[in-house]
Design a protein around this motif. Structure first.
Motif, PDB file in Angstrom:
ATOM      1  N   ARG A   3       1.039  -1.104   0.118  1.00  0.00           N
ATOM      2  CA  ARG A   3       0.387  -0.523  -0.262  1.00  0.00           C
ATOM      3  C   ARG A   3       1.236   0.749   0.004  1.00  0.00           C
ATOM      4  O   ARG A   3       0.516   1.827  -0.687  1.00  0.00           O
ATOM      5  N   ARG A 249      24.301  -7.204  15.102  1.00  0.00           N
ATOM      6  CA  ARG A 249      23.143  -7.234  15.005  1.00  0.00           C
ATOM      7  C   ARG A 249      22.865  -6.106  16.524  1.00  0.00           C
ATOM      8  O   ARG A 249      21.441  -5.572  15.987  1.00  0.00           O
ATOM      9  N   ARG A 253      23.425  -2.329  13.864  1.00  0.00           N
ATOM     10  CA  ARG A 253      21.551  -2.352  13.043  1.00  0.00           C
ATOM     11  C   ARG A 253      21.165  -1.414  13.642  1.00  0.00           C
ATOM     12  O   ARG A 253      20.223  -0.950  12.662  1.00  0.00           O
ATOM     13  N   ASN A 254      20.840  -0.679  14.462  1.00  0.00           N
ATOM     14  CA  ASN A 254      20.341   0.014  15.486  1.00  0.00           C
ATOM     15  C   ASN A 254      20.620   1.647  14.453  1.00  0.00           C
ATOM     16  O   ASN A 254      20.256   2.072  14.478  1.00  0.00           O
ATOM     17  N   ILE A 327      14.796  -2.781   8.018  1.00  0.00           N
ATOM     18  CA  ILE A 327      15.956  -2.238   9.636  1.00  0.00           C
ATOM     19  C   ILE A 327      15.098  -2.457  10.538  1.00  0.00           C
ATOM     20  O   ILE A 327      14.808  -2.685  11.860  1.00  0.00           O
ATOM     21  N   PRO A 329      11.320  -2.063  12.563  1.00  0.00           N
ATOM     22  CA  PRO A 329      10.088  -2.603  12.153  1.00  0.00           C
ATOM     23  C   PRO A 329       8.479  -1.735  12.726  1.00  0.00           C
ATOM     24  O   PRO A 329       7.624  -2.078  12.225  1.00  0.00           O
ATOM     25  N   ARG A 330       9.046  -0.680  13.630  1.00  0.00           N
ATOM     26  CA  ARG A 330       8.245   0.213  13.809  1.00  0.00           C
ATOM     27  C   ARG A 330       8.220   1.451  12.820  1.00  0.00           C
ATOM     28  O   ARG A 330       6.869   1.946  12.816  1.00  0.00           O
ATOM     29  N   ARG A 332       7.342   0.281  10.146  1.00  0.00           N
ATOM     30  CA  ARG A 332       6.462  -0.921   8.626  1.00  0.00           C
ATOM     31  C   ARG A 332       4.849  -0.619   8.962  1.00  0.00           C
ATOM     32  O   ARG A 332       4.180   0.276   9.921  1.00  0.00           O
ATOM     33  N   ARG A 334       1.307  -1.009   8.612  1.00  0.00           N
ATOM     34  CA  ARG A 334       0.772  -1.938   8.459  1.00  0.00           C
ATOM     35  C   ARG A 334      -0.676  -2.115   7.846  1.00  0.00           C
ATOM     36  O   ARG A 334      -1.338  -0.310   7.871  1.00  0.00           O
TER      37      ARG A 334
END
Lengths: 334, 594
Positions: A3, A249, A253-254, A327, A329-330, A332, A334
């Protein structure tokens, strides 16, 4: 996710429409006109009027714009007044060169910038850190074309390590099925052609990538320093995580979140820098062609090329936004 | 230092070898201003399976001591003296190697703030799996199964599904459970719990601490509990170590410390602990004393000149008619606030969320009405509507007879002058670029009261009111302590001589002793100026000390309201009872002598 992509693509339509109006007016606001630029000394009023009639520049602006827009919708981008070749053809012939150049520049910027910034952060306050900070400051300050000249003079002219111009040595006869010279060499197993193309790419890509490299290094450094002090890093250490996993990790990553955004913004910088770099290295991409189009007031080429570049830029930023969701998830949707 | 640890342990007979032993530990931080010693000569033992609490205010060195044990001091900090011995291994001499080997596997940590201590970009389950793998406990599928078991064990419902989620999909309580699961994942023999629940609601706090207790009892894990709340420490720990300004000032069995504190600081801490203070009021009443005596008792044990209970009674005594003719400065009737949340799909309509549901209460002039509830109960939304920062969806709020939130600009300005807020976080609610002087002057200037000279006098008077020396006027918020900042916030709120002050969690971010000082200050100012307070708090223990009238909110509704004593002594609702039971220290046998 789908979307988000669709929404953003839909948003691209009004953006491009607005840009087309601005572009259309801007090229016509340039002093002189394509006819005078084309004819030069031979510019008699009759000849100018003839050319203007031929390309429809004598019609009212609104009509010209609507005609152009109508052609755009059918995939007709007009014909270059300078070369007489359709704009789309000119673009497709040169675009692979620019893509190759910017991709290599981006690879250099990311591949050197991130490790450099990361190492500087880990050695914060020590010599390596200070050197990086100063060098990246220099990298941001030196103009692209100046650096391009310096590199060309030192490594091509004086030392002779790299070729000074073009995409391929004229003595090499190679087939080019895709237009990406390095890739072509690999596909046709003409290794020497591929290697030669890479050597031709290196200096311009380094000049073009210098500013993004410096910016990425600085952002990475700042971001890693911030993340290293985060509570969750301390907790991860308390959990007994071994240093490699902790760095890879948790910290890296952060720390990559702001860097990803920066990389997306650099794409615009790379495309605009390509104009200058390609000119210095006589690199036959859209940048150098665009520069020539400005001098010859080639309306169709200017309008068409800049619209293409805008689409590329928008798509690159969309790709970055999508990667951001991967990278973090916050982020994303939905 | 007053230590009773050795004699009491000796009296118990054969003394087991301590699991953790600190002797004269000194921790120094290198700062720009030179070395600063944060912990000096700290000595205490933790026996296997025992729970020891380190109690102190912020800056007392309690967290630093814990960080030294687990080897996670900030980069500029070092253990510069003494010995830390864990299970016979010297941690200080061998340096970082030993400690990092012990971390996770032998010494676990449950950190303070559940919001910031989980890796935001990694699934919660995976964060436990990595700990299991790196400590060589389990790997692959076995580690993943174990992670779910651990989450279940920590009391996380639906653990298998939750393990696949990211931290931002968890509530604070759920996150803290995940952190407990992590801390205990490799079955350490010592668990350091650094203020494990101070960021959570009381009821959540209680269930989580209960679960932690059960787990560590079952597993025989020793716990080093770091807390600022003496009541909580006394309830949960076998022994207490009291720290003050980097030094251990007293150690001993928990109840002994509570009943007969030896050190002056412990006594102050005891007097200030809200959980204990409110408990004391209750006890005094059970012993047949009337309210007045209970108040005196608080005043006595508190050792402050502004007894909370006494001033609380004063306005009532001054205005005996108030009981017959209700003089309400605020009347809130049937107020509802509905927020519409955005829909998820492209075409789905948003859903409505009722944050405040048909709430009615009144604030009698010169009294304190408290709204208590857990996070999400809607109490802060009420406060924001009371401040006219948010319009009510329906219902009416009347301030001094006039409806709040009218279109009349002049009335609005008058309202803003008469109703002032004090917010929770004195670090965030003061402009960091304003000096104290300018901070207090701002409202005076905004409402155009007085000349520069008059304003100056007024600011000095206000500083005196909140007991701050005028020398602080040139300072910036960053140069003040938390308590001083909150005093500045109070001075700013009082600058315009308001009638109503809305305190939204005004003391929640402060240490117990500072908290008690601010509560006394608020009570004293109320007495002197006839102020009315709307006091919003999640902390029932604090509310008990200051409120005349209490409204208990749950999911947007007021489930119970009444006079403070009635609500606390005879709660009518199950929810209220649960909240009161959840106050730490509620079950303690407390000596009245203090």
């Amino acid at each position: 996710m789908a979307r988000l992509v669709l929404q953003r693509l839909a948003l691209l339509i009004p953006t491009l429409l607005g840009l087309s109006i601005l572009l259309f007016l801007w090229v016509r606001a340039l002093p002189g006109g394509p006819a005078t630029a084309l004819l030069g000394e031979r510019a008699t009023p009759e000849a100018v009027a003839n050319i203007n009639r031929l390309y429809g520049f004598d019609k009212p602006l609104l009509e010209q714009y609507l005609t152009w827009l109508g052609q755009l919708v059918t995939g007709n981008f007009g014909v270059s007044t300078r070369t007489g070749v359709p704009v789309l053809e000119e673009f497709l012939g040169r675009f692979p060169a620019t893509i190759e150049l910017t991709v290599v520049a981006l690879v250099i910027a990311v591949g050197v910038g991130i490790p450099l910034g990361y190492l500087a952060a880990r050695h914060q306050g020590r010599a390596l850190d200070h050197t990086t900070v100063v060098a990246s400051l220099l990298g941001v300050t030196i103009p692209v074309f100046f650096l391009a000249f310096l590199l060309k003079y030192a490594f091509a002219v004086e030392l002779g390590w790299f070729p000074s111009a073009g995409r391929q040595d004229p003595t090499i006869v190679a087939t080019h099925p895709t237009g990406f010279y390095v890739l072509d060499g690999l596909l046709t197993r003409e290794w020497d052609a591929s290697w030669d193309a890479l050597k031709h790419l290196f200096l311009p890509a380094l000049a073009l990538g210098s500013i993004p490299l410096a910016i990425i290094a600085r952002i990475t450094r700042a971001s890693v320093i911030e993340v290293q002090g985060a509570d969750y890093v301390r907790t991860a250490r308390a959990k007994g995580l071994r240093p490699p996993r902790l760095r890879r990790r948790v910290v890296l990553r952060n720390a990559m979140l702001p860097v990803a955004t920066t990389i997306g913004l650099q794409v615009g910088l790379l495309l605009s820098g390509a104009v200058l770099t390609e000119t210095v290295f006589a690199f036959n991409g859209i940048g150098s062609f665009l520069a020539e189009a400005i001098f010859s007031l080639d309306y169709a080429v200017l309008q068409g090329f800049i619209l293409f570049v805008a689409v590329v830029y928008a798509l690159a930023n969309l790709a970055v936004d999508v990667s951001y969701g991967l990278i973090d998830p916050r982020m994303r949707v939905r | 230092m007053t230590s009773r640890a050795v004699p009491s342990a000796a009296a118990a007979g054969a003394q087991p070898t301590p699991l953790l032993s600190l002797r004269d530990v000194e921790v120094t931080f290198t700062t720009e201003a030179g070395p600063a010693t944060a912990v000096r000569g700290a000595s205490f033992d933790v026996l296997p399976g025992e729970t020891v609490a380190i109690v102190g205010e912020s800056g007392s060195g309690k967290s630093t001591t814990a960080a030294a044990v687990i080897g996670l001091l900030a980069e500029n900090g070092r253990v510069t003296g003494g010995r830390i011995v864990f299970d016979g291994q010297e941690l200080t001499a061998q340096g970082a190697g030993t400690t990092s080997r012990l971390r996770g596997s032998d010494i676990g940590l449950v950190p303070q703030d559940p919001m910031s201590n989980l890796n935001p970009v990694m699934r919660v389950g995976a964060q436990i799996v990595e700990a299991l793998e790196d400590n060589g406990v389990a790997r692959g599928a076995a580690a993943r199964t174990r992670a779910v078991e651990l989450l279940e064990e920590a009391g996380l419902p639906d653990a298998a599904r939750r393990a696949q989620q990211y931290p931002h999909e968890f509530s604070g309580g759920m996150r803290q459970r995940a952190l407990i699961a992590m801390g205990l994942a490799c079955r350490p023999r010592l668990l350091i719990a650094d203020e494990p629940t101070s960021a959570l609601d009381v009821t959540v706090q209680r269930t989580i601490l209960d679960r932690l207790d059960e787990l560590t009892d079952e597993l025989g894990t020793a716990v080093l509990l770091i807390t600022h709340d003496l009541g909580l420490a006394a309830e949960r720990a076998d022994r207490i170590v009291v720290m003050y300004r980097g030094e251990v000032v007293e150690t001993g069995p928990a109840l002994e410390i509570l009943r007969s504190p030896q050190h002056e600081y412990t006594r102050r801490l005891l007097a200030a602990a809200p959980s204990l203070a409110s408990r004391r009021i209750q006890l005094a009443k059970q012993h047949g004393a009337d309210t007045e005596a209970a108040a005196d008792l608080v005043a006595m044990t508190g050792g402050h000149d502004g007894p909370v209970g006494a001033t609380r009674a004063a306005p009532v005594a001054d205005q005996p008619v108030a009981l017959d003719v209700p003089d309400h400065i605020v009347e809130v009737s049937h107020v509802t606030k509905v927020f519409s949340l955005r829909g998820k799909g492209l075409f789905s309509r948003g859903t409505d969320f009722t944050a405040v549901d048909d709430v009615s209460f009144a604030i009698p002039r010169g009294t304190t009405v408290a709204i208590v509830g857990e996070s999400g109960s809607g109490k802060s939304t009420v406060a924001r509507m009371m401040l006219d920062l948010l319009p009510a969806t329906s219902g009416e709020i009347r301030f001094d007879g006039e409806p709040v939130g009218g279109a009349d600009r002049a009335a609005q300005v008058r309202f803003r002058r008469r109703v002032q807020p004090i917010f929770q976080d004195p670090y965030a609610s003061l402009d960091p670029l304003y000096t104290v002087y300018r901070t207090i002057e701002e409202p005076l200037k905004a409402h155009g009261s007085g000349s520069a000279a008059e304003r100056r006098d007024r600011i000095h008077a206000l500083m005196a009111d909140v007991a701050l020396p005028p020398s602080l006027l040139r300072r910036y918020p960053a140069e003040l302590s938390g308590g001083q900042r909150q005093r500045v916030a109070i001075a700013r709120a009082l600058a315009l001589d308001p009638d109503l002050v809305v305190c939204d969690e005004a003391v929640s971010a402060l240490d117990v002793i500072v908290q008690s000082q601010i509560l006394h200050l608020l009570a004293e100012l109320q007495h002197r100026r006839g102020l009315s307070y709307l006091f919003i708090s999640h902390d029932l223990a604090v509310v008990r000390q200051i409120a005349d009238h209490v409204c208990v909110m749950e999911s947007g509704r007021i489930v119970e309201q009444g006079a403070a004593d009635d609500v606390f002594d005879h709660p009518q609702q199950e929810y209220t009872r649960m909240l009161i039971d959840a106050i730490p220290g509620a079950g303690l046998e407390l000596g009245l002598a203090g």
